[in-house]
Design a protein around this motif. Structure first.
Motif, PDB file in Angstrom:
ATOM      1  N   GLN A 234     -47.499 -21.997 -30.881  1.00  0.00           N
ATOM      2  CA  GLN A 234     -46.781 -20.782 -31.244  1.00  0.00           C
ATOM      3  C   GLN A 234     -45.727 -20.534 -30.055  1.00  0.00           C
ATOM      4  OE1 GLN A 234     -49.804 -17.913 -31.186  1.00  0.00           O
ATOM      5  NE2 GLN A 234     -49.341 -17.450 -29.096  1.00  0.00           N
ATOM      6  N   MET A 235     -44.715 -19.744 -30.520  1.00  0.00           N
ATOM      7  CA  MET A 235     -43.652 -20.001 -29.615  1.00  0.00           C
ATOM      8  C   MET A 235     -43.929 -19.227 -28.056  1.00  0.00           C
ATOM      9  SD  MET A 235     -39.965 -19.007 -31.558  1.00  0.00           S
ATOM     10  CE  MET A 235     -40.747 -17.900 -32.936  1.00  0.00           C
ATOM     11  N   ALA A 236     -43.320 -19.417 -26.944  1.00  0.00           N
ATOM     12  CA  ALA A 236     -43.583 -18.933 -25.983  1.00  0.00           C
ATOM     13  C   ALA A 236     -43.570 -17.434 -26.023  1.00  0.00           C
ATOM     14  CB  ALA A 236     -42.806 -19.464 -24.788  1.00  0.00           C
ATOM     15  N   VAL A 237     -44.495 -16.913 -25.011  1.00  0.00           N
ATOM     16  CA  VAL A 237     -44.621 -15.558 -24.607  1.00  0.00           C
ATOM     17  C   VAL A 237     -43.793 -15.383 -23.339  1.00  0.00           C
ATOM     18  CG1 VAL A 237     -45.695 -13.761 -23.886  1.00  0.00           C
ATOM     19  CG2 VAL A 237     -46.838 -15.017 -25.425  1.00  0.00           C
ATOM     20  N   THR A 238     -43.061 -14.216 -23.150  1.00  0.00           N
ATOM     21  CA  THR A 238     -42.103 -13.818 -22.051  1.00  0.00           C
ATOM     22  C   THR A 238     -42.465 -12.756 -21.467  1.00  0.00           C
ATOM     23  OG1 THR A 238     -40.178 -15.131 -22.803  1.00  0.00           O
ATOM     24  CG2 THR A 238     -39.653 -13.341 -21.251  1.00  0.00           C
ATOM     25  N   LEU A 239     -42.440 -12.579 -20.058  1.00  0.00           N
ATOM     26  CA  LEU A 239     -42.489 -11.433 -19.287  1.00  0.00           C
ATOM     27  C   LEU A 239     -41.351 -11.075 -18.701  1.00  0.00           C
ATOM     28  CD1 LEU A 239     -44.474  -9.020 -18.398  1.00  0.00           C
ATOM     29  CD2 LEU A 239     -44.939 -10.529 -16.325  1.00  0.00           C
ATOM     30  N   SER A 322     -56.439 -13.086 -21.923  1.00  0.00           N
ATOM     31  CA  SER A 322     -55.502 -14.338 -22.207  1.00  0.00           C
ATOM     32  C   SER A 322     -53.976 -13.457 -21.523  1.00  0.00           C
ATOM     33  CB  SER A 322     -55.493 -14.771 -23.109  1.00  0.00           C
ATOM     34  OG  SER A 322     -54.225 -15.695 -23.214  1.00  0.00           O
ATOM     35  N   ARG A 323     -54.005 -12.334 -22.070  1.00  0.00           N
ATOM     36  CA  ARG A 323     -52.628 -11.475 -21.770  1.00  0.00           C
ATOM     37  C   ARG A 323     -52.750 -11.008 -20.434  1.00  0.00           C
ATOM     38  NH1 ARG A 323     -50.555  -9.334 -27.194  1.00  0.00           N
ATOM     39  NH2 ARG A 323     -49.296  -7.890 -25.982  1.00  0.00           N
ATOM     40  N   ALA A 324     -53.716 -10.490 -19.942  1.00  0.00           N
ATOM     41  CA  ALA A 324     -53.864 -10.346 -18.443  1.00  0.00           C
ATOM     42  C   ALA A 324     -53.397 -11.481 -17.574  1.00  0.00           C
ATOM     43  CB  ALA A 324     -55.104  -9.779 -18.174  1.00  0.00           C
ATOM     44  N   GLU A 325     -54.049 -12.635 -17.963  1.00  0.00           N
ATOM     45  CA  GLU A 325     -53.722 -13.770 -17.190  1.00  0.00           C
ATOM     46  C   GLU A 325     -52.239 -14.347 -17.221  1.00  0.00           C
ATOM     47  OE1 GLU A 325     -55.366 -18.356 -17.117  1.00  0.00           O
ATOM     48  OE2 GLU A 325     -54.832 -17.335 -19.114  1.00  0.00           O
ATOM     49  N   ALA A 326     -51.720 -13.870 -18.269  1.00  0.00           N
ATOM     50  CA  ALA A 326     -50.096 -14.229 -18.361  1.00  0.00           C
ATOM     51  C   ALA A 326     -49.369 -13.482 -17.660  1.00  0.00           C
ATOM     52  CB  ALA A 326     -49.606 -13.894 -19.964  1.00  0.00           C
ATOM     53  N   PHE A 327     -49.827 -12.224 -17.225  1.00  0.00           N
ATOM     54  CA  PHE A 327     -49.175 -11.218 -16.291  1.00  0.00           C
ATOM     55  C   PHE A 327     -49.262 -11.744 -14.939  1.00  0.00           C
ATOM     56  CE2 PHE A 327     -48.879  -7.752 -19.606  1.00  0.00           C
ATOM     57  CZ  PHE A 327     -47.789  -7.163 -19.314  1.00  0.00           C
ATOM     58  N   GLU A 328     -50.283 -12.138 -14.847  1.00  0.00           N
ATOM     59  CA  GLU A 328     -50.660 -12.652 -13.290  1.00  0.00           C
ATOM     60  C   GLU A 328     -49.828 -13.831 -13.037  1.00  0.00           C
ATOM     61  OE1 GLU A 328     -52.357 -10.889 -11.117  1.00  0.00           O
ATOM     62  OE2 GLU A 328     -52.319  -9.437 -12.659  1.00  0.00           O
ATOM     63  N   ILE A 329     -50.126 -15.069 -13.726  1.00  0.00           N
ATOM     64  CA  ILE A 329     -49.445 -16.359 -13.532  1.00  0.00           C
ATOM     65  C   ILE A 329     -47.828 -16.244 -13.632  1.00  0.00           C
ATOM     66  CG2 ILE A 329     -51.051 -17.761 -14.281  1.00  0.00           C
ATOM     67  CD1 ILE A 329     -49.627 -18.227 -16.881  1.00  0.00           C
ATOM     68  N   ALA A 330     -47.279 -15.083 -14.465  1.00  0.00           N
ATOM     69  CA  ALA A 330     -45.934 -14.900 -14.235  1.00  0.00           C
ATOM     70  C   ALA A 330     -45.499 -14.193 -12.765  1.00  0.00           C
ATOM     71  CB  ALA A 330     -45.390 -13.956 -15.438  1.00  0.00           C
ATOM     72  N   GLU A 352     -33.002  -8.374  -5.468  1.00  0.00           N
ATOM     73  CA  GLU A 352     -34.488  -8.164  -5.012  1.00  0.00           C
ATOM     74  C   GLU A 352     -35.358  -7.837  -6.225  1.00  0.00           C
ATOM     75  OE1 GLU A 352     -35.422  -9.102  -1.964  1.00  0.00           O
ATOM     76  OE2 GLU A 352     -33.670  -8.933  -0.951  1.00  0.00           O
ATOM     77  N   PHE A 353     -36.589  -8.439  -6.390  1.00  0.00           N
ATOM     78  CA  PHE A 353     -37.460  -8.281  -7.357  1.00  0.00           C
ATOM     79  C   PHE A 353     -37.768  -6.714  -7.231  1.00  0.00           C
ATOM     80  CE2 PHE A 353     -42.160  -8.357  -8.511  1.00  0.00           C
ATOM     81  CZ  PHE A 353     -42.028  -8.264  -9.964  1.00  0.00           C
ATOM     82  N   VAL A 354     -37.807  -6.135  -8.475  1.00  0.00           N
ATOM     83  CA  VAL A 354     -38.686  -4.877  -8.320  1.00  0.00           C
ATOM     84  C   VAL A 354     -40.052  -4.952  -9.057  1.00  0.00           C
ATOM     85  CG1 VAL A 354     -38.170  -2.396  -9.225  1.00  0.00           C
ATOM     86  CG2 VAL A 354     -36.340  -3.927  -8.467  1.00  0.00           C
ATOM     87  N   ASP A 355     -39.848  -5.103 -10.407  1.00  0.00           N
ATOM     88  CA  ASP A 355     -41.116  -5.225 -11.154  1.00  0.00           C
ATOM     89  C   ASP A 355     -41.044  -5.830 -12.446  1.00  0.00           C
ATOM     90  OD1 ASP A 355     -39.493  -3.369 -12.724  1.00  0.00           O
ATOM     91  OD2 ASP A 355     -40.830  -1.599 -11.914  1.00  0.00           O
ATOM     92  N   THR A 356     -42.264  -5.832 -13.177  1.00  0.00           N
ATOM     93  CA  THR A 356     -41.994  -6.486 -14.570  1.00  0.00           C
ATOM     94  C   THR A 356     -42.413  -5.422 -15.727  1.00  0.00           C
ATOM     95  OG1 THR A 356     -44.377  -6.927 -14.551  1.00  0.00           O
ATOM     96  CG2 THR A 356     -43.356  -8.745 -13.662  1.00  0.00           C
ATOM     97  N   ALA A 357     -42.277  -5.868 -16.757  1.00  0.00           N
ATOM     98  CA  ALA A 357     -42.286  -5.048 -18.002  1.00  0.00           C
ATOM     99  C   ALA A 357     -43.877  -4.579 -17.983  1.00  0.00           C
ATOM    100  CB  ALA A 357     -41.751  -5.692 -19.319  1.00  0.00           C
TER     101      ALA A 357
END
Length: 647
Positions: A234-239, A322-330, A352-357
């Motif tokens: 399936q198509m890639a997920v993005t954070l 799996s979704r939580a893992e995606a957050f961590e590796i990103a 500067e990096f601030v945060d993720t969605a």
């Protein structure tokens, strides 16, 4: 998933380029907030919602993404007592756009509008509630606070609409109906305090991103690229992530770079930028799970920017772990990405990096099996539908499915219609499904998944509930009645949408003698036309490419093609660099269909068994150098005979 073919012309004039089609104008159509004249960033408004819904409604809409908001508001405005309920721990409205931070909209522009004059802004295809919301934000890239507040204002103004957030669970209430149909009678809501409430409804609309409610009710779906024989992809997920320290001077440098790139796939406006293709060479630390694409940048009113570019693979959208893992590796990868950006581009030296969605951007999961399944051929031929409820025109943008994949733009349709039947599920009644989980094949989903199309189907679903309830008919009965569909379309049009019939555009490729074969190749995902719709029908093919095509056909139809097409090129050095002859092509087909025949006898055997039409052979101009169009026609003959499909 920005349309990289779009150019912002400095004079804001839309040009027609002979032979290359429209150049889209990136500034928004009508209304909106100018970035240069904007006020300070908006504070998020508190979203008020009922703690305990009523026990019965005319319509229940599940999901507060834009499609669900459009559906609920539409139902309310059509005089129906409506409940909009969400099962995520959300405090604001807008879902993917405001919590997934997908703050740049893939627009459906009306590129064939005959009323367009030079210097005019490009009108959008899907008006109605989408345009009402769009006029309240900065443009096709927007500040997420502005967007969330705009959604909230639209919802809170509806007297017949109740909103309920933070439900712990939302499950269908069903009963067994006639003809083995399951009938949805309402929803069971587990409220935030743990109390379970049964809420009945005359109609339910599933606007969840992944079709969760419909799946629980028993609606059949395919997953990812299953309809193309690929059971795992399936198509890639993005954070999406946020960077700070992007003031007006930095943005000026961004615009200067992208305007000087001499690359039609890059550009920038006051609020958005797309390009920086060198980021695709970023050497990922977690190279098995992550890859960067060119940057899609959406500006925010507080001096930050949102970056949609980090693609994550191997994520199961239905598995919380799996979704939580995606957050961590990103999150582990993003500091390396930012460091690479700062080294590569001087204008980003101080970011500067601030945060993720707060939420992941999941592009693809379930594809419903509805009364009609939108196919890529509907887009290839710009088809109208008798039961149209909205339109699409965005390019068929298929994002990567793995780090080794490059993704593809299959084609760029000027206009196609979404049928009402594509939001009516099989096997379950009293339910509609809108948004990206609707009844679209994988390939057309690459275009139809965009927000404006989803909001159009949502608004139409709300209107359909009005027609069905007043006429005391099911959605399935409505979908089979041309008279009642006409009433639905009249109602949609009266509320500000535009679903008038149109004459489909005839592309040059449709007049090519190999077009019947091209339809097969596009349907199977073999032929790619890009933004220019150039399928290279007259380019020379080669033995390796033809084998690859048969391997794809075998993947889609494994029970029909059990042979080994690759055996036909055993002993051919660098098969990808040789010319494909008719003799070699026939031998490849013979191997694919398990015919035990000599190479020089393959053509005769195929004709004798009806696997090759003599008229197809007669149209081949050079038997010693077959073109892509020739191979597609050969593929068509065999598939029609062996599989029994007509394209």
């Amino acid at each position: 998933m920005r349309n990289k073919w779009i150019l912002l012309m400095s004079t804001a004039i839309i040009l027609l380029a002979a032979g290359s089609g429209w150049l889209y104008y990136k500034e928004k159509y009508g209304g909106g907030i100018s970035f240069t004249s904007r006020e300070k960033p908006q504070e998020l408004e508190k979203v008020e919602f009922v703690a305990q819904p009523a026990d019965e409604y005319d319509v229940i809409v599940v999901g507060t993404d834009p499609e669900g908001i459009a559906a609920a508001v539409s139902a309310s405005r059509n005089g129906l007592k409506t409940l909009l309920v969400d099962g995520h721990d959300r405090e604001i409205l807008g879902g993917l756009m405001t919590l997934g931070w997908l703050n740049s909209i893939d627009m459906n522009y009306d590129v064939e509008n005959k009323s367009i004059v030079p210097g005019a802004k490009m009108p959008v295809l899907n008006k109605g509630i989408f345009l009402e919301w769009y006029d309240k934000v900065e443009g096709d890239s927007f500040d997420v606070n502005t967007a969330a507040n705009a959604f909230n204002k639209i919802v809170q103004n509806e007297e017949l609409l109740d909103l309920h957030l933070k439900a712990k669970a939302i499950e269908p209430i069903t009963e067994h109906g006639q003809e083995d149909l399951t009938v949805v009678e309402g929803v069971s809501i587990t409220r935030e305090d743990g109390t379970v409430q049964q809420v009945k409804a005359k109609a339910v609309i599933d606007a969840t991103q992944d079709g969760d409610f419909a799946a629980a009710a028993g609606v059949p779906f395919t997953l990812g690229r299953e309809d193309l024989g690929d059971m795992k992809s399936q198509m890639a997920v993005t954070l999406v992530f946020r960077l700070d320290n992007v003031d007006n001077e930095v943005w000026k440098q961004v615009r200067q770079r992208l305007s000087n790139d001499n690359n039609p796939n890059t550009g920038a406006t006051e609020m958005s930028a797309w390009g920086y293709d060198e980021m695709q060479k970023y050497p990922a630390v977690n190279k098995e799970r992550l890859k960067m694409r060119g940057l899609n940048i959406g500006r925010q009113n507080d001096g930050t920017i949102l970056i949609n570019a980090l693609q994550i693979f191997g994520v199961d959208p239905f598995d919380p772990e799996s979704r939580a893992e995606a957050f961590e590796i990103a999150k582990e990868e993003i500091p390396h990405v930012v460091k690479y950006m700062k080294e590569l581009y001087p204008e980003f030296a101080n970011v500067e990096f601030v945060d993720t969605a707060p939420e992941l951007y999941v592009r693809e999961s379930r594809h419903m099996k509805g009364m009609y399944r939108l196919t890529i051929l509907d887009l290839l031929e710009n088809r109208d539908q008798w039961d149209r409820i909205g339109f699409g025109s965005y390019a068929v943008d298929i994002q990567r499915t793995s780090p080794a994949d490059n993704g593809a733009v299959v084609m760029d349709p000027p206009k196609y219609a979404i049928p009402f039947r594509s939001i009516v599920p099989q096997k379950v009644d009293n339910l509609l499904v809108v948004g990206r989980a609707a009844s679209f094949d994988t390939l057309p989903h690459g275009s139809a998944r965009v927000i404006p199309t989803g909001m159009a189907t949502g608004e139409s679903a709300g209107a359909a509930a009005k027609i069905a309830i007043d006429s005391e008919m099911t959605f399935r009965e409505l979908a089979e009645s041309k008279e009642d569909i006409k009433k639905l379309q009249d109602l949609i049009n009266s509320k500000g949408m535009d679903v008038q019939p149109y004459t489909p555009k005839v592309h040059p490729y449709m007049e090519h003698e190999a077009y019947p074969g091209l339809k097969v190749a596009v349907y199977l995902g073999i032929a790619i036309g890009g933004y220019s719709n150039d399928f290279r029908l007259d380019d020379a093919s080669n033995p390796q490419r033809f084998v690859n095509q048969w391997n794809i056909a075998k993947r889609v139809y494994p029970n029909s093609f059990k042979g080994d097409a690759s055996a036909s090129i055993a002993g051919i050095d660098e098969a990808g660099k040789q010319l494909l002859t008719l003799e070699q092509a026939c031998y490849t087909i013979a191997k694919a269909v398990e015919l035990d025949v000599a190479r020089d006898q393959a053509q005769t055997e195929l004709i004798g068994k009806g696997l090759l039409n003599p008229s197809t052979v007669d149209k081949i101009k050079d038997p010693n150098q077959l073109t892509n169009g020739d191979t597609y026609m050969l593929l068509k003959d065999a598939l029609e005979r062996v599989v029994g499909v007509k394209f």
